[in-house]
Each structure stands twice: as C-alpha cells, then as structure tokens.
Design a protein around this motif. Sequence first.
Motif, PDB file in Angstrom:
ATOM      1  N   PHE A 188       0.995  -1.077  -0.022  1.00 16.92           N
ATOM      2  CA  PHE A 188       0.032   0.064  -0.025  1.00 16.92           C
ATOM      3  C   PHE A 188       0.727   1.146  -0.088  1.00 16.92           C
ATOM      4  CE2 PHE A 188      -3.131  -3.001   1.404  1.00 16.92           C
ATOM      5  CZ  PHE A 188      -4.194  -2.742   0.635  1.00 16.92           C
ATOM      6  N   LEU A 189       2.032   1.216   0.577  1.00 11.08           N
ATOM      7  CA  LEU A 189       2.978   2.217   0.489  1.00 11.08           C
ATOM      8  C   LEU A 189       3.483   2.551  -0.833  1.00 11.08           C
ATOM      9  CD1 LEU A 189       4.709   4.574   1.947  1.00 11.08           C
ATOM     10  CD2 LEU A 189       6.446   2.790   2.160  1.00 11.08           C
ATOM     11  N   VAL A 190       3.825   1.631  -1.845  1.00 10.86           N
ATOM     12  CA  VAL A 190       4.261   1.741  -3.189  1.00 10.86           C
ATOM     13  C   VAL A 190       3.072   2.237  -3.885  1.00 10.86           C
ATOM     14  CG1 VAL A 190       4.603   0.327  -5.156  1.00 10.86           C
ATOM     15  CG2 VAL A 190       5.629  -0.029  -3.028  1.00 10.86           C
ATOM     16  N   GLN A 191       1.783   1.754  -3.532  1.00 11.73           N
ATOM     17  CA  GLN A 191       0.535   2.330  -4.326  1.00 11.73           C
ATOM     18  C   GLN A 191       0.333   3.801  -4.106  1.00 11.73           C
ATOM     19  OE1 GLN A 191      -3.531   0.202  -4.737  1.00 11.73           O
ATOM     20  NE2 GLN A 191      -3.897   1.896  -3.002  1.00 11.73           N
ATOM     21  N   SER A 192       0.534   4.134  -2.808  1.00  9.72           N
ATOM     22  CA  SER A 192       0.450   5.501  -2.587  1.00  9.72           C
ATOM     23  C   SER A 192       1.467   6.477  -2.991  1.00  9.72           C
ATOM     24  CB  SER A 192       0.549   5.893  -1.021  1.00  9.72           C
ATOM     25  OG  SER A 192       1.615   5.383  -0.415  1.00  9.72           O
ATOM     26  N   GLU A 193       2.470   5.896  -3.691  1.00  9.03           N
ATOM     27  CA  GLU A 193       3.439   6.800  -4.345  1.00  9.03           C
ATOM     28  C   GLU A 193       3.408   6.882  -5.725  1.00  9.03           C
ATOM     29  OE1 GLU A 193       5.910   8.635  -2.849  1.00  9.03           O
ATOM     30  OE2 GLU A 193       5.050   8.076  -0.712  1.00  9.03           O
ATOM     31  N   LEU A 194       2.451   6.139  -6.240  1.00  7.85           N
ATOM     32  CA  LEU A 194       2.130   5.851  -7.765  1.00  7.85           C
ATOM     33  C   LEU A 194       0.878   6.835  -8.191  1.00  7.85           C
ATOM     34  CD1 LEU A 194       2.935   2.162  -8.374  1.00  7.85           C
ATOM     35  CD2 LEU A 194       4.592   4.204  -8.656  1.00  7.85           C
ATOM     36  N   GLN A 195       0.935   7.425  -9.310  1.00  5.61           N
ATOM     37  CA  GLN A 195      -0.112   7.895  -9.963  1.00  5.61           C
ATOM     38  C   GLN A 195      -0.505   7.629 -11.410  1.00  5.61           C
ATOM     39  OE1 GLN A 195       0.503  12.104  -9.098  1.00  5.61           O
ATOM     40  NE2 GLN A 195      -0.040  12.086  -6.806  1.00  5.61           N
ATOM     41  N   GLY A 196      -1.541   7.856 -11.831  1.00  5.54           N
ATOM     42  CA  GLY A 196      -1.947   7.747 -13.122  1.00  5.54           C
ATOM     43  C   GLY A 196      -1.706   6.647 -13.862  1.00  5.54           C
ATOM     44  N   GLU A 197      -0.763   6.450 -14.950  1.00  3.43           N
ATOM     45  CA  GLU A 197      -0.760   5.420 -15.547  1.00  3.43           C
ATOM     46  C   GLU A 197       0.156   4.228 -14.888  1.00  3.43           C
ATOM     47  OE1 GLU A 197       0.659   3.563 -20.010  1.00  3.43           O
ATOM     48  OE2 GLU A 197       0.331   5.582 -19.743  1.00  3.43           O
ATOM     49  N   GLY A 228     -10.682  -9.774 -14.964  1.00  7.48           N
ATOM     50  CA  GLY A 228     -10.770  -8.551 -14.463  1.00  7.48           C
ATOM     51  C   GLY A 228      -9.855  -7.699 -14.955  1.00  7.48           C
ATOM     52  N   GLY A 229      -8.478  -8.433 -15.119  1.00  6.50           N
ATOM     53  CA  GLY A 229      -7.240  -7.732 -15.587  1.00  6.50           C
ATOM     54  C   GLY A 229      -7.243  -7.506 -16.961  1.00  6.50           C
ATOM     55  N   ILE A 230      -7.900  -8.292 -17.635  1.00  7.29           N
ATOM     56  CA  ILE A 230      -7.868  -8.211 -19.353  1.00  7.29           C
ATOM     57  C   ILE A 230      -8.963  -7.017 -19.326  1.00  7.29           C
ATOM     58  CG2 ILE A 230      -8.858  -9.080 -21.583  1.00  7.29           C
ATOM     59  CD1 ILE A 230      -7.950 -11.852 -20.333  1.00  7.29           C
ATOM     60  N   ASP A 231      -9.970  -7.242 -18.661  1.00  5.29           N
ATOM     61  CA  ASP A 231     -10.874  -5.839 -18.855  1.00  5.29           C
ATOM     62  C   ASP A 231     -10.166  -4.388 -18.821  1.00  5.29           C
ATOM     63  OD1 ASP A 231     -13.323  -7.149 -19.596  1.00  5.29           O
ATOM     64  OD2 ASP A 231     -13.706  -7.431 -17.543  1.00  5.29           O
ATOM     65  N   ARG A 232      -9.356  -4.181 -17.521  1.00  8.82           N
ATOM     66  CA  ARG A 232      -8.637  -3.191 -17.209  1.00  8.82           C
ATOM     67  C   ARG A 232      -7.588  -2.800 -18.474  1.00  8.82           C
ATOM     68  NH1 ARG A 232      -7.345  -1.308 -11.943  1.00  8.82           N
ATOM     69  NH2 ARG A 232      -8.908  -1.814 -10.398  1.00  8.82           N
ATOM     70  N   MET A 233      -7.055  -3.904 -18.989  1.00  5.12           N
ATOM     71  CA  MET A 233      -6.367  -3.620 -20.150  1.00  5.12           C
ATOM     72  C   MET A 233      -6.727  -3.063 -21.399  1.00  5.12           C
ATOM     73  SD  MET A 233      -3.776  -6.875 -19.697  1.00  5.12           S
ATOM     74  CE  MET A 233      -2.527  -6.529 -21.009  1.00  5.12           C
ATOM     75  N   ILE A 234      -8.023  -3.660 -21.655  1.00  7.04           N
ATOM     76  CA  ILE A 234      -8.861  -3.147 -22.857  1.00  7.04           C
ATOM     77  C   ILE A 234      -9.124  -1.761 -22.309  1.00  7.04           C
ATOM     78  CG2 ILE A 234     -11.270  -3.345 -23.858  1.00  7.04           C
ATOM     79  CD1 ILE A 234     -10.711  -6.466 -23.285  1.00  7.04           C
ATOM     80  N   GLY A 235      -9.900  -1.493 -21.079  1.00  4.01           N
ATOM     81  CA  GLY A 235     -10.123  -0.121 -20.908  1.00  4.01           C
ATOM     82  C   GLY A 235      -9.220   0.802 -20.867  1.00  4.01           C
ATOM     83  N   MET A 236      -7.897   0.342 -20.637  1.00  4.25           N
ATOM     84  CA  MET A 236      -6.707   1.353 -20.912  1.00  4.25           C
ATOM     85  C   MET A 236      -5.931   1.499 -22.458  1.00  4.25           C
ATOM     86  SD  MET A 236      -5.655   2.696 -17.806  1.00  4.25           S
ATOM     87  CE  MET A 236      -3.894   3.215 -18.497  1.00  4.25           C
ATOM     88  N   ASP A 237      -6.590   0.736 -23.329  1.00  2.00           N
ATOM     89  CA  ASP A 237      -6.372   0.757 -24.703  1.00  2.00           C
ATOM     90  C   ASP A 237      -5.057   0.140 -24.812  1.00  2.00           C
ATOM     91  OD1 ASP A 237      -8.516   1.837 -25.601  1.00  2.00           O
ATOM     92  OD2 ASP A 237      -8.142   3.862 -25.345  1.00  2.00           O
ATOM     93  N   TRP A 238      -4.694  -0.787 -23.936  1.00  2.00           N
ATOM     94  CA  TRP A 238      -3.325  -1.790 -24.043  1.00  2.00           C
ATOM     95  C   TRP A 238      -3.505  -2.743 -25.109  1.00  2.00           C
ATOM     96  CZ3 TRP A 238      -1.827  -1.773 -18.273  1.00  2.00           C
ATOM     97  CH2 TRP A 238      -1.648  -0.584 -17.784  1.00  2.00           C
ATOM     98  N   ILE A 239      -4.784  -3.482 -24.866  1.00  2.00           N
ATOM     99  CA  ILE A 239      -4.988  -4.581 -26.030  1.00  2.00           C
ATOM    100  C   ILE A 239      -6.354  -4.144 -26.797  1.00  2.00           C
ATOM    101  CG2 ILE A 239      -3.478  -6.260 -24.582  1.00  2.00           C
ATOM    102  CD1 ILE A 239      -6.192  -7.255 -23.549  1.00  2.00           C
ATOM    103  N   PRO A 240      -6.668  -4.731 -27.900  1.00  5.36           N
ATOM    104  CA  PRO A 240      -7.830  -4.669 -28.305  1.00  5.36           C
ATOM    105  C   PRO A 240      -8.836  -5.612 -28.105  1.00  5.36           C
ATOM    106  CG  PRO A 240      -6.582  -5.921 -29.991  1.00  5.36           C
ATOM    107  CD  PRO A 240      -5.584  -5.475 -28.546  1.00  5.36           C
ATOM    108  N   PRO A 241     -10.263  -5.051 -27.869  1.00  5.84           N
ATOM    109  CA  PRO A 241     -11.301  -5.873 -27.547  1.00  5.84           C
ATOM    110  C   PRO A 241     -11.433  -7.146 -28.438  1.00  5.84           C
ATOM    111  CG  PRO A 241     -12.276  -4.122 -28.243  1.00  5.84           C
ATOM    112  CD  PRO A 241     -10.800  -3.870 -28.151  1.00  5.84           C
ATOM    113  N   LEU A 242     -10.998  -7.147 -29.847  1.00  2.46           N
ATOM    114  CA  LEU A 242     -11.303  -7.867 -30.796  1.00  2.46           C
ATOM    115  C   LEU A 242     -12.994  -7.830 -31.299  1.00  2.46           C
ATOM    116  CD1 LEU A 242      -9.014 -10.863 -30.127  1.00  2.46           C
ATOM    117  CD2 LEU A 242      -8.528  -8.857 -31.606  1.00  2.46           C
ATOM    118  N   LEU A 243     -13.728  -8.311 -30.604  1.00  2.54           N
ATOM    119  CA  LEU A 243     -15.075  -8.188 -31.010  1.00  2.54           C
ATOM    120  C   LEU A 243     -15.714  -8.114 -29.878  1.00  2.54           C
ATOM    121  CD1 LEU A 243     -17.515  -8.474 -32.880  1.00  2.54           C
ATOM    122  CD2 LEU A 243     -17.483 -10.935 -32.143  1.00  2.54           C
ATOM    123  N   ASP A 244     -16.434  -6.775 -29.634  1.00  3.27           N
ATOM    124  CA  ASP A 244     -17.013  -6.498 -28.206  1.00  3.27           C
ATOM    125  C   ASP A 244     -18.439  -6.068 -28.499  1.00  3.27           C
ATOM    126  OD1 ASP A 244     -17.324  -6.071 -25.690  1.00  3.27           O
ATOM    127  OD2 ASP A 244     -16.261  -4.141 -25.751  1.00  3.27           O
TER     128      ASP A 244
END
Length: 271
Positions: free
Chosen positions: A58-67, A197-213
């Motif tokens: 949680f300390l590492v998380q508190s030090e990170l922001q954005g992407e 859930g992790g794949i959904d997050r990656m799609i939401g960040m436009d890191w991978i395409p949904p292919l068909l959605d």
Amino acid sequence: MLNALIVVWRESLEAMLVIGVLLAWIARQPEPAPLRRGLWAGAAGGLLLAALLGAATFLVQSELQGEALEIFQIVMVFVAAALIVQMVLWMRKHGRGMRRELERQAGQASGALGVGLVTAFAVAREGAETVVFLYGLGLESGGGALLANAGAAATGFVLAAATAWLIARGSRLLSYRTLFAISEVLLLLIAASLLAGGIDRMIGMDWIPPLLDPVWDSSALLDDGSGIGRVLADFLGYRARPSASVLIGYLVFWSLTLWALWRTGRRPAAA
C-alpha cells in the motif's frame, strides 16, 4: 466478499496445519518446551513479515499516480491469479509428502531457533500469498467493498481455525483431501475471475484490443451489474457482454491450467 473468505480460509488452514504438524513433532521430542516457544515465536515472526509486505504494497501504491498506478494494479491482479494457480499445483504435487518434509526440516533445524525459522518461513509464505490475493480481489471489488472484504477475511480465518480443529480431532465429517479438492476448484474459479478483470482493465486502458465487443449480450437474462449476476461476475468472472479478448483469455487460462493439473496428477503414477 465470498472470494476473500475462501482465499483466507484456505491460506489460514494451510498455515494452521503446518503448525499442527510441527506441534505434533515437537511433542515427541525429549525437551519440547523450548521448541514450542521457538515455534510460536516463528509464527509471530511470519505474521509480522506478511504484515510488512502488506504495508509495503500500500505504500508503493500511495507513491504512484496515473498510468504508473494502473500498471502496478494490473500487474498485482495477474500476479494474484498466477499465485493461486501455482499454489494449487504445488499442493497437488507436494501435499501428500508435506508432513514428512516438515518433520525432516524440523529435525535438521538447530534447536528452538531452527524450528522457529521453519515455522516463520511457512507462515510468512501463506501470509504473503494472502496479502497479494486480497489486494487483487480488493481492486476487482472496488474501494467501497474494503470493509466487507475485511469482515469476510476475518470470517475465513475463524472458519479455518474451526476446520483445523475438526481435522485435528479426527472428525469423520471432514476429510482433508476432500476439503482441499473442493477448495482447489473454488480457487481456480477465483483465479479465472481475476484474469478476466485484469483483461478488462487492459482493454479499458487501450493496451489490448477487445477484438469483438460484445461477442453476445445476455444482460436481459442475467445482468452482471447486480444481484446473482454480480455475484457470478465477482466469483466466476461472468460477463453479460464479454469481449472476444476476455473469452480468449479464459480459453488459454483453462487449457493451460487443466493441462498442468493433468500433468501434475500423472507424475506420482509415472514415478
């Protein structure tokens, strides 16, 4: 919430069974008292190490922001899913010989300090895995579910203590192998849910395409935003409107996991 309960129950039960095996071994030694004190000191040290890992996370998380924060959280979700699979495979391979291995390690250890270190390592491993799992589950549940997950974790710990006590008493109602076989299935379902859930997050960040959605839309029959559909979404990774990327992720996950389980199950027979 159910996921947190199951994870904490399984991890706590493993740690308690390890302590039980070592206590039984200590009871057969000429001078058990100092060894027993070393064991409980090691258990406390293992819990402390797990707590420090949680604080560091949680300390590492508190030090990170954005992407950067998003990357960290996505990585933790996938790490939690991978650790669950690894834990199931490890117990499949080593579960039957775990008692003998623990007794061997305790016998080779140097007095109370050595027994304490063996205990600390075992408890810290289970505790560290629990921290990672709960962090990943918390991200998928959202910040509002933090209190509910904490309550579920406490319930899981109490249930683990009751289960360990019944096993130690030799209850005919509980079979160690049956309990762990059922928990293996539940844990793998949780891992698949984390993966989705992790794949959904990656799609939401436009890191991978949904292919068909979406590939289909079953929200009229069972919406994944509320009620039973929400429970299935959290526990099984159910999606009313799944993308092709999520479905491919499911297919790859279950194909590799079932193959690994089959291969692990064949090794003792081959040997």
